[in-house]
Design a protein around this motif. Sequence first.
Motif, mmCIF file in Angstrom:
data_model
loop_
_atom_site.group_PDB
_atom_site.id
_atom_site.type_symbol
_atom_site.label_atom_id
_atom_site.label_comp_id
_atom_site.label_asym_id
_atom_site.label_seq_id
_atom_site.Cartn_x
_atom_site.Cartn_y
_atom_site.Cartn_z
ATOM 1 N N UNK A 77 -18.414 1.891 -4.979
ATOM 2 C CA UNK A 77 -19.804 2.276 -5.041
ATOM 3 C C UNK A 77 -20.236 3.514 -3.965
ATOM 4 N N UNK A 78 -20.518 4.481 -4.534
ATOM 5 C CA UNK A 78 -20.822 5.480 -3.390
ATOM 6 C C UNK A 78 -21.860 5.123 -2.625
ATOM 7 N N UNK A 79 -21.711 5.221 -1.189
ATOM 8 C CA UNK A 79 -22.507 4.829 -0.272
ATOM 9 C C UNK A 79 -23.595 5.819 -0.024
ATOM 10 N N UNK A 80 -24.799 5.454 -0.018
ATOM 11 C CA UNK A 80 -25.972 6.375 -0.014
ATOM 12 C C UNK A 80 -26.042 7.046 1.504
ATOM 13 N N UNK A 81 -25.847 8.176 1.808
ATOM 14 C CA UNK A 81 -25.852 8.792 3.219
ATOM 15 C C UNK A 81 -27.054 9.637 3.255
ATOM 16 N N UNK A 82 -27.997 9.173 4.187
ATOM 17 C CA UNK A 82 -29.298 9.758 4.499
ATOM 18 C C UNK A 82 -29.268 10.827 5.597
ATOM 19 N N UNK A 83 -29.841 11.965 5.408
ATOM 20 C CA UNK A 83 -29.782 12.710 6.586
ATOM 21 C C UNK A 83 -31.254 12.930 6.827
ATOM 22 N N UNK A 84 -31.959 12.523 8.359
ATOM 23 C CA UNK A 84 -33.070 12.963 8.357
ATOM 24 C C UNK A 84 -33.357 14.002 9.475
ATOM 25 N N UNK A 85 -34.365 14.742 9.179
ATOM 26 C CA UNK A 85 -34.488 16.001 9.991
ATOM 27 C C UNK A 85 -36.013 15.800 10.755
ATOM 28 N N UNK A 86 -36.351 14.622 11.015
ATOM 29 C CA UNK A 86 -37.513 14.105 11.889
ATOM 30 C C UNK A 86 -37.128 13.694 12.977
ATOM 31 N N UNK A 87 -38.142 13.406 13.887
ATOM 32 C CA UNK A 87 -37.860 12.845 14.989
ATOM 33 C C UNK A 87 -37.854 11.166 15.329
ATOM 34 N N UNK A 88 -37.520 10.513 14.436
ATOM 35 C CA UNK A 88 -37.403 9.227 14.281
ATOM 36 C C UNK A 88 -36.322 8.533 15.345
ATOM 37 N N UNK A 89 -35.419 9.175 15.525
ATOM 38 C CA UNK A 89 -34.264 8.958 16.446
ATOM 39 C C UNK A 89 -34.936 8.724 17.624
ATOM 40 N N UNK A 90 -35.933 9.359 18.001
ATOM 41 C CA UNK A 90 -36.706 9.483 19.561
ATOM 42 C C UNK A 90 -37.505 8.194 19.664
ATOM 43 N N UNK A 120 -9.706 9.079 1.673
ATOM 44 C CA UNK A 120 -9.736 7.938 0.895
ATOM 45 C C UNK A 120 -11.077 7.346 0.042
ATOM 46 N N UNK A 121 -12.074 7.419 1.018
ATOM 47 C CA UNK A 121 -13.109 6.647 0.530
ATOM 48 C C UNK A 121 -13.765 7.930 -0.559
ATOM 49 N N UNK A 122 -13.633 9.210 -0.505
ATOM 50 C CA UNK A 122 -14.002 10.033 -1.431
ATOM 51 C C UNK A 122 -13.168 9.993 -2.756
ATOM 52 N N UNK A 123 -12.074 9.708 -2.557
ATOM 53 C CA UNK A 123 -11.176 9.679 -3.747
ATOM 54 C C UNK A 123 -11.467 8.132 -4.684
ATOM 55 N N UNK A 124 -11.724 7.211 -3.777
ATOM 56 C CA UNK A 124 -12.205 5.845 -4.507
ATOM 57 C C UNK A 124 -13.221 6.124 -5.097
ATOM 58 N N UNK A 125 -14.496 6.606 -4.358
ATOM 59 C CA UNK A 125 -15.721 6.829 -5.141
ATOM 60 C C UNK A 125 -15.951 7.709 -6.112
ATOM 61 N N UNK A 126 -14.919 8.872 -6.084
ATOM 62 C CA UNK A 126 -14.917 9.765 -7.492
ATOM 63 C C UNK A 126 -14.139 8.916 -8.575
ATOM 64 N N UNK A 154 0.747 -1.364 -0.140
ATOM 65 C CA UNK A 154 0.038 -0.037 -0.107
ATOM 66 C C UNK A 154 0.808 1.367 0.029
ATOM 67 N N UNK A 155 0.599 2.366 -0.985
ATOM 68 C CA UNK A 155 1.320 3.478 -1.036
ATOM 69 C C UNK A 155 0.965 4.381 0.043
ATOM 70 N N UNK A 156 1.839 5.291 0.336
ATOM 71 C CA UNK A 156 1.792 6.490 1.226
ATOM 72 C C UNK A 156 1.920 7.633 0.456
ATOM 73 N N UNK A 157 0.969 8.381 0.596
ATOM 74 C CA UNK A 157 1.274 9.820 -0.489
ATOM 75 C C UNK A 157 0.596 10.942 0.384
ATOM 76 N N UNK A 158 1.374 11.951 -0.019
ATOM 77 C CA UNK A 158 1.307 13.275 0.546
ATOM 78 C C UNK A 158 0.365 14.335 -0.191
ATOM 79 N N UNK A 159 -0.845 14.773 0.086
ATOM 80 C CA UNK A 159 -1.623 15.783 -0.660
ATOM 81 C C UNK A 159 -1.389 17.093 -0.314
ATOM 82 N N UNK A 160 -0.855 17.915 -0.864
ATOM 83 C CA UNK A 160 -0.531 19.331 -0.738
ATOM 84 C C UNK A 160 -1.479 20.396 -1.131
ATOM 85 N N UNK A 161 -1.488 21.455 -0.832
ATOM 86 C CA UNK A 161 -2.244 22.618 -1.213
ATOM 87 C C UNK A 161 -4.084 22.630 -0.969
ATOM 88 N N UNK A 162 -4.290 22.002 0.040
ATOM 89 C CA UNK A 162 -5.571 21.842 0.369
ATOM 90 C C UNK A 162 -5.912 23.016 0.882
#
Length: 85
Positions: A44-57, A33-39, A1-9
Amino acid sequence: MATMTLRGIDEKTAEALKQRAQQEGTSVNAVTLRLIRESLGLDKKKRVVTYSDLGHLAGTWSKEDAAEFERNTAVFEKVDEELWK
């Protein structure tokens, strides 16, 4: 596995990566790493769902909490006969 440095962020990108990592409960490195691999189409891009309801309660009340709620809202179940004449 390679190690890389990302500059200029730029600060905006760095902050967005930090926030995403915090939201996902992981490291900035793992998010990057995940964003680079997905792009690149390597993952495969994972579906991230953000809810704004009260379901977590849902289902989090104890029997005592539910009984207290029922007692405190029982008045709303009574019909005022005078209003319906």
